[in-house]
Scaffold this motif. Structure first.
Motif, PDB file in Angstrom:
ATOM      1  N   ILE A 116       0.881  -1.166   0.000  1.00 54.86           N
ATOM      2  CA  ILE A 116       0.000   0.000   0.000  1.00 54.86           C
ATOM      3  C   ILE A 116       0.918   1.214   0.000  1.00 54.86           C
ATOM      4  O   ILE A 116       1.725   1.391   0.917  1.00 54.86           O
ATOM      5  N   GLN A 149      -7.428   2.726   5.787  1.00 56.34           N
ATOM      6  CA  GLN A 149      -8.044   1.729   6.664  1.00 56.34           C
ATOM      7  C   GLN A 149      -8.893   0.739   5.869  1.00 56.34           C
ATOM      8  O   GLN A 149      -8.924  -0.447   6.190  1.00 56.34           O
ATOM      9  N   SER A 168      -8.305  -0.186   2.777  1.00 58.81           N
ATOM     10  CA  SER A 168      -7.335  -1.065   2.107  1.00 58.81           C
ATOM     11  C   SER A 168      -6.795  -2.112   3.069  1.00 58.81           C
ATOM     12  O   SER A 168      -6.588  -3.268   2.700  1.00 58.81           O
ATOM     13  N   VAL A 169      -6.577  -1.715   4.322  1.00 62.00           N
ATOM     14  CA  VAL A 169      -6.073  -2.657   5.329  1.00 62.00           C
ATOM     15  C   VAL A 169      -7.105  -3.743   5.602  1.00 62.00           C
ATOM     16  O   VAL A 169      -6.758  -4.922   5.720  1.00 62.00           O
ATOM     17  N   LYS A 170      -8.375  -3.373   5.684  1.00 59.51           N
ATOM     18  CA  LYS A 170      -9.427  -4.378   5.891  1.00 59.51           C
ATOM     19  C   LYS A 170      -9.416  -5.403   4.763  1.00 59.51           C
ATOM     20  O   LYS A 170      -9.580  -6.601   5.001  1.00 59.51           O
ATOM     21  N   VAL A 220      -6.823  -6.270   3.015  1.00 59.21           N
ATOM     22  CA  VAL A 220      -5.620  -7.092   3.211  1.00 59.21           C
ATOM     23  C   VAL A 220      -5.902  -8.176   4.244  1.00 59.21           C
ATOM     24  O   VAL A 220      -5.550  -9.345   4.050  1.00 59.21           O
ATOM     25  N   ILE A 221      -6.543  -7.814   5.343  1.00 58.89           N
ATOM     26  CA  ILE A 221      -6.834  -8.783   6.405  1.00 58.89           C
ATOM     27  C   ILE A 221      -7.711  -9.913   5.880  1.00 58.89           C
ATOM     28  O   ILE A 221      -7.516 -11.073   6.226  1.00 58.89           O
ATOM     29  N   LEU A 257       2.156  -7.016   4.917  1.00 58.05           N
ATOM     30  CA  LEU A 257       1.703  -5.752   4.345  1.00 58.05           C
ATOM     31  C   LEU A 257       2.877  -4.795   4.376  1.00 58.05           C
ATOM     32  O   LEU A 257       3.424  -4.508   5.445  1.00 58.05           O
ATOM     33  N   ILE A 301       3.936  -1.047   3.769  1.00 54.09           N
ATOM     34  CA  ILE A 301       3.422   0.310   3.635  1.00 54.09           C
ATOM     35  C   ILE A 301       4.559   1.174   3.110  1.00 54.09           C
ATOM     36  O   ILE A 301       5.547   1.417   3.808  1.00 54.09           O
ATOM     37  N   THR A 346      -3.334  -0.103  12.964  1.00 53.40           N
ATOM     38  CA  THR A 346      -3.146  -1.052  11.864  1.00 53.40           C
ATOM     39  C   THR A 346      -2.189  -2.161  12.280  1.00 53.40           C
ATOM     40  O   THR A 346      -2.449  -3.346  12.043  1.00 53.40           O
ATOM     41  N   LEU A 388      -3.293  -6.046  12.344  1.00 54.53           N
ATOM     42  CA  LEU A 388      -2.581  -7.007  11.501  1.00 54.53           C
ATOM     43  C   LEU A 388      -1.930  -8.095  12.356  1.00 54.53           C
ATOM     44  O   LEU A 388      -1.969  -9.272  11.995  1.00 54.53           O
ATOM     45  N   MET A 430       3.511  -6.360   9.450  1.00 54.12           N
ATOM     46  CA  MET A 430       3.508  -5.032   8.843  1.00 54.12           C
ATOM     47  C   MET A 430       4.943  -4.534   8.736  1.00 54.12           C
ATOM     48  O   MET A 430       5.695  -4.577   9.709  1.00 54.12           O
TER      49      MET A 430
END
Length: 108
Positions: free
Chosen positions: A8, A23, A25-27, A29-30, A37, A39, A58, A62, A69
């Motif tokens: 990301i 946020q 995008s993170v959801k 990914v999860i 991930l 960043i 985050t 994660l 992360m």
């Protein structure tokens, strides 16, 4: 990049007004089964305490999901924010996407 790694890329100011898209995008990914991930902060010009708070939340989410992360390409302002808050010792920070790729390819 490795199939187990999702990147990301953040850009501009990372703060309360820009974090909702991140946020979301993170959801995703999860829910995706990704293992790492990354960043990428190469294009981040400024990060405030709310942006940092978003990264901390985050990181915790994660971690609970078994996803690592990693943050790369931070500038001097972001590095100073991380150092002043002690988050530089909590986050895994690498110089670039290529550095992470090299770490993943190196024998353990």
């Amino acid at each position: 990049m490795n199939q187990q790694v999702k990147v990301i890329a953040l850009s501009g100011s990372f703060n309360a007004s820009t974090s909702p898209d991140f946020q979301q995008s993170v959801k995703e990914v999860i829910d995706s089964g990704i293992k790492i991930l990354l960043i990428d902060c190469h294009n981040v010009t400024f990060m405030d305490s709310s942006g940092l708070g978003t990264l901390v939340l985050t990181f915790k989410a994660l971690q609970e999901s078994g996803i690592k992360m990693v943050i790369c390409s931070i500038n001097a302002q972001v590095r100073m924010l991380f150092e002043l808050t002690g988050m530089d010792s909590k986050f895994t920070i690498v110089p670039s996407q290529e550095a992470l790729q090299n770490l993943l390819l190196s024998p353990t």
